[in-house]
Each structure stands twice: as structure tokens, then as C-alpha cells.
Write a protein that holds these residues in place. Sequence first.
Motif, PDB file in Angstrom:
ATOM      1  N   PRO A   1       0.803  -0.844  -0.398  1.00 29.08           N
ATOM      2  CA  PRO A   1       0.128  -0.189  -0.239  1.00 29.08           C
ATOM      3  C   PRO A   1       0.353   1.450  -0.284  1.00 29.08           C
ATOM      4  CG  PRO A   1      -0.515  -2.023   1.364  1.00 29.08           C
ATOM      5  CD  PRO A   1       0.160  -2.329   1.190  1.00 29.08           C
ATOM      6  N   MET A   2       2.110   1.553   0.635  1.00 26.82           N
ATOM      7  CA  MET A   2       2.486   2.206   1.125  1.00 26.82           C
ATOM      8  C   MET A   2       3.611   2.831  -0.844  1.00 26.82           C
ATOM      9  SD  MET A   2       3.922   4.824   2.666  1.00 26.82           S
ATOM     10  CE  MET A   2       4.476   4.219   4.625  1.00 26.82           C
ATOM     11  N   ARG A   3       4.324   1.718  -1.378  1.00 26.25           N
ATOM     12  CA  ARG A   3       4.460   1.873  -2.628  1.00 26.25           C
ATOM     13  C   ARG A   3       3.722   2.181  -3.574  1.00 26.25           C
ATOM     14  NH1 ARG A   3       9.372  -0.594  -3.017  1.00 26.25           N
ATOM     15  NH2 ARG A   3       8.315  -2.361  -2.061  1.00 26.25           N
ATOM     16  N   GLN A   4       2.706   1.760  -3.656  1.00 29.69           N
ATOM     17  CA  GLN A   4       1.016   2.557  -4.347  1.00 29.69           C
ATOM     18  C   GLN A   4       1.067   3.319  -4.284  1.00 29.69           C
ATOM     19  OE1 GLN A   4      -1.767   0.144  -6.033  1.00 29.69           O
ATOM     20  NE2 GLN A   4      -0.005  -1.081  -6.793  1.00 29.69           N
ATOM     21  N   THR A   5       0.913   3.716  -2.953  1.00 26.15           N
ATOM     22  CA  THR A   5       0.207   5.782  -2.847  1.00 26.15           C
ATOM     23  C   THR A   5       1.952   6.873  -3.361  1.00 26.15           C
ATOM     24  OG1 THR A   5      -0.444   4.761  -1.193  1.00 26.15           O
ATOM     25  CG2 THR A   5       0.401   7.084  -0.963  1.00 26.15           C
ATOM     26  N   LEU A   6       2.983   5.764  -3.092  1.00 33.53           N
ATOM     27  CA  LEU A   6       3.905   6.958  -3.554  1.00 33.53           C
ATOM     28  C   LEU A   6       4.163   6.923  -5.223  1.00 33.53           C
ATOM     29  CD1 LEU A   6       6.489   6.148  -1.018  1.00 33.53           C
ATOM     30  CD2 LEU A   6       5.564   7.949  -0.762  1.00 33.53           C
ATOM     31  N   LEU A   7       3.925   5.281  -5.696  1.00 32.78           N
ATOM     32  CA  LEU A   7       3.828   5.713  -7.401  1.00 32.78           C
ATOM     33  C   LEU A   7       2.595   6.594  -7.392  1.00 32.78           C
ATOM     34  CD1 LEU A   7       4.742   1.995  -7.313  1.00 32.78           C
ATOM     35  CD2 LEU A   7       6.284   4.036  -8.700  1.00 32.78           C
ATOM     36  N   PHE A   8       1.823   5.833  -7.459  1.00 30.69           N
ATOM     37  CA  PHE A   8       0.560   6.997  -7.735  1.00 30.69           C
ATOM     38  C   PHE A   8       0.770   8.996  -7.731  1.00 30.69           C
ATOM     39  CE2 PHE A   8      -3.628  10.358  -7.072  1.00 30.69           C
ATOM     40  CZ  PHE A   8      -4.134   9.641  -7.615  1.00 30.69           C
ATOM     41  N   LEU A   9       1.379   9.270  -5.952  1.00 31.17           N
ATOM     42  CA  LEU A   9       1.768  10.597  -6.014  1.00 31.17           C
ATOM     43  C   LEU A   9       2.864  10.660  -7.908  1.00 31.17           C
ATOM     44  CD1 LEU A   9       1.899  10.880  -2.108  1.00 31.17           C
ATOM     45  CD2 LEU A   9       0.263  12.070  -4.097  1.00 31.17           C
TER      46      LEU A   9
ATOM     47  N   GLY B   1      -1.713  -2.550  -9.137  1.00 32.73           N
ATOM     48  CA  GLY B   1      -2.983  -2.526  -8.574  1.00 32.73           C
ATOM     49  C   GLY B   1      -4.092  -1.462  -8.341  1.00 32.73           C
ATOM     50  N   LYS B   2      -4.503  -1.099  -7.445  1.00 30.79           N
ATOM     51  CA  LYS B   2      -6.120  -0.668  -7.926  1.00 30.79           C
ATOM     52  C   LYS B   2      -5.243   1.222  -7.823  1.00 30.79           C
ATOM     53  CE  LYS B   2      -8.630   1.583  -4.712  1.00 30.79           C
ATOM     54  NZ  LYS B   2      -9.918   1.751  -3.587  1.00 30.79           N
ATOM     55  N   LEU B   3      -4.321   1.275  -7.420  1.00 28.31           N
ATOM     56  CA  LEU B   3      -3.777   2.882  -6.786  1.00 28.31           C
ATOM     57  C   LEU B   3      -2.945   3.113  -8.763  1.00 28.31           C
ATOM     58  CD1 LEU B   3      -3.052   3.754  -3.606  1.00 28.31           C
ATOM     59  CD2 LEU B   3      -4.811   5.150  -4.782  1.00 28.31           C
TER      60      LEU B   3
END
Length: 520
Positions: free
Chosen positions: A98-106, A128-130
Motif C-alpha cells: 500500500p505504501m509503494r502504491q501510494t507513492l507511485l500514484f503521487l 494494483g488499484k492505485l
Amino acid sequence: MSTDWKRFFKFLGAQEPGKDNGGESAFSPEDFLSKQFQFLRPLSGNDAAVPIEDFLQSLPVERLFDIDERLRTYYGIAFRDWPASVLAEITTSKINTPMRQTLLFLAAGHGNGRIREQALRLLPEFAGKLTLAAALIRCADWVPMVREIAQQSAVRLLNLCREEDVVAVWPLVIRLVNRERLDREWFSRSVEGWILRSESPRALRSLLQSSNAKVRAWAYEKSLEVNALLGFDLLDSAISDPSPRIALYALRYSAHRCEEKRTHELAKFGIGANHPVIRRESLRILADRDPSLPREVIHRMLGDKAAGVRSLAAFLLRERYSESAIEYWRSVIDNDALRPTLGALTSLTDNPESQDISRFKRWLPYPGGLVRLLCMRGIIRAGGEFSDDEFLQILSTPSTRIQGELATSVRNGAVRFDLNRLMTTLTSEAATSVTREQLRRLLRELNHWDRLAMVLSIRPSEQRELLWFVTVLGDLVADSNRYSPLGPTRRSSLLELLESRRSEMDEVAYREIEQAIVRH
């Protein structure tokens, strides 16, 4: 969620002493996200903060567009603390998914197009979703090269993501359609086409069962367009959908694309639908396709709760059978035994005649508030009068709508409210504290001086009546500064009436009322 975004990004822009943003300091994903989301983390029901890495995951997926737009609105500030090696840090650090997905989205929303492009190339490695949402958002990017890479990544992610992640992102897909820079031909072929293909029936069925009405509407419309085979009849399912938009689309689709028999079946089902728009459209379709529409069907719709449905049914009855709908409504009310048919009663209330007063009075004692309101309204519109018992019955009804209607009718003179009625109601054995309180309110609907004359003419004979008299005198004192024109003859008669009751009044109240009369 209400957030001061400017305050948020000013916070992001603050430089920490001893650090230069050039990449020399160690990159801590937890500290970085903690700083970014300090003002944005929502609270759960137990007042515990949502974990930082789950913040974006917890938002409705279509809101990710808003997050992305905010990042671009405050260009550069949101990413000021990012080290030059940020993408390498994100992809190689030992951090949870989840942390990696969030950072990649940003990162995919970075103000620097080169960083956006590099981030997009990396997204398929972390499906993933993000990351899918990030790729889809960038498909409407303002830089052509970024859009091209985003399209390639989106196609790869659709095949790499779990089916439930693709389904979860679909509200964002629907919002993406309206983006100006989106390549709609590619979008239709590669994104919409992916979920409509024969290999994705489970995902498409999930969209049809979504709690989001817009998603269901899109799924039904596209499935019908491509004649998707999902193991059940799409039109039967659509006509039963709780969203009127979907059911209406099914009706109109069948009217233009299906055989007469199939259209008739759907419309016949639709006249029993929950939403009045569907019932009305179903009746219209039946009437268009059946010149000899049975009288029984029209009669059924004349009793509908919705005015639009009844109006169409009344037109059809007149056009097809040369009969008046109002006569049918009267017969329904006359034949009702336990309770009146609301549709018929409402229609009769809209255009009452003197002959209908007895029908309304028959149902006036009915305990249902709406029935009593309609009967009361019908009697007034037909020019009828209420007996004192009926007036007491209406006045004692605990309904804001009924009391509001009564107050308006008294103010307009449509309902008689004089001293005799006031005393009859006040002294009735059936009068309650609620009744007396409603009488106080009705007095305020009268002309100021008519009200004063009526109150001063009250002759209480019991203790409770005396207490009520004192209370309404207090109301008059409270309203004594209200302006109302007063001629000399009326002024003299009111002063004489006031003087005749002086011994029964508090001296302060007497002086206040006297001064109010003299002032005017």
C-alpha cells in the motif's frame, strides 16, 4: 471531507533546517507520507486515524481525480521535498505494497513531465488499484508523450491487475470519459473494450451489481450495445433496477430495438415499477403500441400515487373511451370501504365541485394525516364549511402540514374562525392542551385588532379557561408593538372594551395594551 488545501501545501513547502532537497538526505517513505497527509487523514468511527499508506485507498476512487488536480494546481510545492532518486527509492526500498502504491500514484502526478513518464513506465511492475488509477488519469495528460506511455501502461495493468481492482476503479473510468485530452477511440477500444470482451464476463457482471448507479448504468448500456452474453436477460434485469435511469433506458432500448412482443412484456412489467417515471413511460409505450388498450389498465393507472401517471391515464381514458376521469375517481371514492384510494382522492381534491364535499367529509375522520389533509383541502376548495366538531377534529390533529393549511385558510378567510367558534372549541370536553395551544396560534393569524377584540370578548368560566385567557393576553402584550392601521371609531370601541375588562387584568398588561391602542 473539508480541507484547507492551501494550508496543506504551505505545510509541504516548509523547508526543514539542515536539509537541502537535493537528494543528500535519506528518504523515509513513512515520514514523507506522514508530512503529506497530516491534514488529510480522515478519522474512523473509533476516532483512530486511517494508516497513512491506506489514505488514498480509503477514498472513493473517483476522488483520486481531485487529489491529482490539487497536486497540479500547486505546481512544485507538493514535491519540493522529493529527492532526485525518489523513483529508485520507491521501487527498491523495503516498504509494504500500500505504501509503494501510494507513492507511485503521487509520483505519476508530479509536475515534471519526465518524472511522470518514468513513474508511468514503472507502474506495471506494481499492479494494483492505485497504480491502475494513476495510469488511467494520465491518459488525459497535457503532454502527448506522457499520454502515450500512460496508455501503454494502462493496457498492461488491465491484464495484470486482479479483476476486483479493475472493477473498483470503474467509477474513475466513467469520469475519465469527459476529459478533453482523452483519445476516445483508444479508450473505447482498449479500456471499455477490455471489460466488454467475452473473456471478462465476471467483471462485467460485477459492474452490473455495483452499488454505484452510474457504474450500473454504464454497464447496462454498453452490455446491451454489444449484446453481451452473461447468462441472464439484460432487459429483464435492467427494468427491475432501482435506478430509474437504468429502467428507463431498458424501456426505450426495447421500444427501438426489440420486437413488439418483447417491448410489450417489458412495458407491462414497468407499469408496476416503484418509480413514477417508469410507470408513466411504460403506460405511454403500451398506449402507443396498443390502440385498444384495455380500460382496466387505464383505470388501474388512474389510481396511481403520481400525478403525472394519473394525468396520462386521464388523457387516454378520454381519448380512447370518451369517458371523464373525474367520474371514475368519484366512483372509486364512493366504493372504498376501509380507506380511500389516495390517487383518486388527490385527483378529486385538485378539481373539486360542491357535490364532492360529502365525499370529503366522509373520509375527514380517517386517522391518516395525508387523507385528512386532502379532505380538508378539498372541502375548502369546493367552498364547503366545517362544523364546529369538524373544526375541533382538524385543530386536534398532530400534523404540521394540517395545522399550516388551517392557519393559512383562517388568515385568508376560507375557514370561519369567530368568537362563537373559539368559545365552542375552548369549552368543549374533547379539547386538550394541544387544542388550546393550537387556538393560541390561530389567534395570531387574525388581524391584530380583530384578535384583540376577540380576546377581550372571551368570558372564562373555568380555571383552565382563565389560565388560557391570561396566556393569550400575554401574547397580545408581546405583540403590542406590531403596526396595524386603526381608525378613530375602532380605537374608541377597543378602549371601551379594554376598560370593561380592567378589573380582570394585570395592571401592567392593561397599560401595555392601552398604550398600543392609543399609539395607533
